[in-house]
Design an enzyme around this catalytic site. Sequence first.
Site, PDB file in Angstrom:
ATOM      1  N   TYR A 193      -1.495  -1.433  10.607  1.00 41.96           N
ATOM      2  CA  TYR A 193      -1.580  -1.539   9.144  1.00 41.96           C
ATOM      3  C   TYR A 193      -0.323  -0.991   8.476  1.00 41.96           C
ATOM      4  CZ  TYR A 193      -3.762  -1.233   4.484  1.00 41.96           C
ATOM      5  OH  TYR A 193      -4.063  -1.380   3.145  1.00 41.96           O
ATOM      6  N   SER A 248       0.857  -1.190   0.000  1.00 39.50           N
ATOM      7  CA  SER A 248       0.000   0.000   0.000  1.00 39.50           C
ATOM      8  C   SER A 248       0.892   1.238   0.000  1.00 39.50           C
ATOM      9  CB  SER A 248      -0.840  -0.009   1.283  1.00 39.50           C
ATOM     10  OG  SER A 248      -1.494   1.223   1.486  1.00 39.50           O
TER      11      SER A 248
END
Length: 253
Positions: free
Chosen positions: A152, A139
């Site tokens: 995350y 990401s």
Amino acid sequence: MAILQDKVCVITGGAGSIGLATARLFLAEGARVLIVDLKEEALAEAAQALGSENLATQAADVGDAGQTQAYVDAAVSRWGGVDVLFCNAGNAGPIGGIEQYPEDAMDTVYRVHVRGSFLGCKHALPHMSAGGSIIITSSVAGLGGSPGVYAYATAKHAQIGLMRSLAKEVASRGIRVNTLHPGPVDNAFQTGIEKDFGVLIGGGDATALMNSMIPMGRHGRADEIAQSALYLASPMSSFTTGSLLIVDGGFTA
Ligand SMILES: NC(=O)c1ccc[n+]([C@@H]2O[C@H](COP(=O)([O-])OP(=O)(O)OC[C@H]3O[C@@H](n4cnc5c(N)ncnc54)[C@H](O)[C@@H]3O)[C@@H](O)[C@H]2O)c1
């Protein structure tokens, strides 16, 4: 000839937004695709939406070694090997200040992104040969920090370490390993993150804030991320390994 003609592609998180869009594109490009996800019902819905005889499904938790072995075996017993492994399953985890941040999130989020990608690579690689490609969905959160996104963001950074180390180990076998770094995508996963992030920034509109930070002025679409996965899966990227492909409308430029 189609770009992935007869290639065996395993996609984890395959019933989700990016996974499903990628399965659709890979099937259209001639691949045989196994989608892996947690729930049978979601997989059944995905299979119905995709409607292809070249599609198989397997329910598995990517953080579980036995279930990983089982999904790899499902692809191998059906089609004889694995050409492309797309480690794409993901969970978002909580967003919040460090002092209140729940400790177990560091396990539950790592389990999917880091352990899950590691296990997929470990079990699929014995069945992969020259020309094979492993793609790990990281990401933009793997490239820089955001306050409160502790589990995350660190898990997405850790996937790069896995990718870089493995790329060096398997390059001599002609197998490539790369990470894909989507920016914010217009889907339910990102909407959830932005809702939590909005609370952290005091009730602001995190979606509008994100768009204002993206030079192209919008979120990405799952099918745009799938196109980049296709590039990494295919011989078009035959000399690309150990690399990070950023697909973010200029967000991190
Ligand atoms: N949506 C975004 O804006 C965005 C941006 C950058 C990166 N990503 C990454 O893209 C990937 C796909 O996300 P998405 O946007 O399609 O979200 P999504 O929630 O639609 O898809 C994720 C899928 O992973 C599955 N999954 C979760 N835990 C699992 C487990 N233990 N075992 C098997 N499957 C599991 C979920 O059931 C879901 O179907 C994730 O790795 C996510 O972190 C998403």
